[in-house]
Design a protein around this motif. Structure first.
Motif, PDB file in Angstrom:
ATOM      1  N   GLN A  71       5.771   3.326  -2.690  1.00  0.00           N
ATOM      2  CA  GLN A  71       6.738   4.520  -2.926  1.00  0.00           C
ATOM      3  C   GLN A  71       7.728   4.632  -1.739  1.00  0.00           C
ATOM      4  O   GLN A  71       9.100   4.986  -1.909  1.00  0.00           O
ATOM      5  N   VAL A  72       7.242   4.636  -0.431  1.00  0.00           N
ATOM      6  CA  VAL A  72       8.176   4.804   0.601  1.00  0.00           C
ATOM      7  C   VAL A  72       8.657   3.546   1.361  1.00  0.00           C
ATOM      8  O   VAL A  72       9.398   3.535   2.124  1.00  0.00           O
ATOM      9  N   ALA A 123       8.832  11.202   9.002  1.00  0.00           N
ATOM     10  CA  ALA A 123       8.479  10.158   8.424  1.00  0.00           C
ATOM     11  C   ALA A 123       8.580   8.958   9.140  1.00  0.00           C
ATOM     12  O   ALA A 123       7.689   8.036   9.147  1.00  0.00           O
ATOM     13  N   ASP A 125       0.613  -1.391  -0.032  1.00  0.00           N
ATOM     14  CA  ASP A 125      -0.157   0.095  -0.007  1.00  0.00           C
ATOM     15  C   ASP A 125       0.826   1.249   0.076  1.00  0.00           C
ATOM     16  O   ASP A 125       0.419   2.387  -0.096  1.00  0.00           O
ATOM     17  N   PHE A 126       2.119   1.252   0.328  1.00  0.00           N
ATOM     18  CA  PHE A 126       2.948   2.417   0.385  1.00  0.00           C
ATOM     19  C   PHE A 126       4.190   2.190  -0.447  1.00  0.00           C
ATOM     20  O   PHE A 126       5.453   2.426   0.203  1.00  0.00           O
ATOM     21  N   ARG A 168      19.315  10.110  -0.091  1.00  0.00           N
ATOM     22  CA  ARG A 168      18.348  11.109  -0.229  1.00  0.00           C
ATOM     23  C   ARG A 168      17.647  11.538   1.206  1.00  0.00           C
ATOM     24  O   ARG A 168      16.832  12.465   1.309  1.00  0.00           O
ATOM     25  N   HIS A 169      18.062  10.832   2.244  1.00  0.00           N
ATOM     26  CA  HIS A 169      17.576  11.456   3.617  1.00  0.00           C
ATOM     27  C   HIS A 169      18.503  12.326   4.093  1.00  0.00           C
ATOM     28  O   HIS A 169      18.297  13.049   5.231  1.00  0.00           O
TER      29      HIS A 169
END
Lengths: 141, 141, 141, 141
Positions: free
Chosen positions: A20-21, A59, A17-18, A44-45
């Protein structure tokens, strides 16, 4: 309180369901005490200076609390974050993943409240601490 | 209070020092009232259902307040977020950018405090509201 | 949105239902923009050094938001505070009452969200700022 | 970290410097884990319906964190609360005192951060939870 989803079920849910992350996180543990989630820290973090960005830590706290709620009520709910108060206390240790320990303090009919403590893996001193409230939609299974 | 950086100077700073995230944002205005920053909503900011993710809204509030501080003290400081309390109030309108209006409420020697209101562009009702505290390092120009 | 209670109606309500604390407060204004409430600063609100205590400022923000909600939904509801984030920014000016300006940002079915700015009477610079969430019971008139 | 004040020293300090409110509180414990403070619930802390008022719970969390800081840095400092985020989760049990367990998460040069969990005495479920930041003045002993 009964556990409706374990660490593996939470990870499967996250990936489906997620998508992307989901690659950023790993569910390390889910039990009566709460949920432990890893942020797999990548380029990227990071912010200039090599520190993990505030939004990445937000997040992590947010997903850890979300999964702590789902572990209790199952994958059917569309809980949404309504409030978060977060303290950033220390610079994360460079080269370490971040680990969030989320625990539910209240699971009511309409609201769930909990907090999450974030540390650099293997370190004791807290990097950040968040308290979060989720609104739970009326019809849940 | 004197303005040390205008909207254009803030954007140049953002592009140079925060290359990674600068593409997400545009500085629309910087004046005595505060700073207005746009989140150029793209696929990577969305959650299932098409809503902008919490971390993306947190990032918008955070960068808007950061720029509001820099507009007053100039590009020399390494201010860091120490605290954020954010309320998510409404689902953003699909297909619209998000706009944050940040204002400084206190600019002390060691701490800066302010808040940011987030709306969908062209809409009046607030999507989210954040209050933020930044720690300002002792030696500033 | 329609105003169901004006400043006078709110004061009457406060005196009747919150007799114990009502003497501390005066409702100065209630309109579409929100509610303005005075804390009549007395010895019992002070801390060593003559500053108004944190709990007294919290109480002022809390009552101002409560009355802002009642001004819209009427005197029937038993709304309860579920969350407050408050920043204390400046020492209040000695010898002045404190004034809170509360405004509703969201009035939903189950939750009301707003913020309150506190200043020393006649002063511009904020002493404190709070954001508050109230839970509204399901059956309201 | 060394403990500079124990429970008894903290109570003596409270009585001497905060005579006005000291009667409301008792310091039950002070050690490496933090400080445990009792709110001796009396008529003046109650709201209609018999529940302890929000400001009374705020005051309890605030004083508990203040004493947790003093237990580490001694009675010399004039620490002031700069931020508090508090979640009210459950109605306190009627007829019981409230107990706050405060722990320091960070004790920096300029800022101290911690949280406090509030329960009705003898009960496990949290009534409220607060995170607090204190500003510590530069010259401390």
């Amino acid at each position: 309180m009964e556990l409706r989803m374990d660490a593996r079920a939470l990870e499967v849910f996250l990936k489906r369901d997620f998508g992307q992350v989901a690659a950023d996180f790993a569910v390390e543990r889910a039990d009566q005490q709460g949920v432990r989630v890893r942020l797999k820290v990548a380029e990227r973090h990071l912010r200039p200076g090599g520190t993990v960005s505030g939004p990445s830590m937000f997040a992590l706290a947010d997903v850890a609390m979300y999964l702590a709620i789902l572990s209790r009520i199952g994958p059917v709910a569309l809980a949404v974050t309504t409030n978060c108060a977060i303290d950033f206390m220390r610079k994360p240790s460079a080269g370490y993943d971040l680990m969030a320990e989320a625990r539910l303090l209240k699971l009511g009919r309409a609201l769930a409240v909990g907090d999450a403590m974030i540390v650099s893996e293997g370190h004791a001193e807290p990097v950040a601490r968040a308290s979060l409230t989720y609104s739970i939609p009326p019809t849940r299974g």
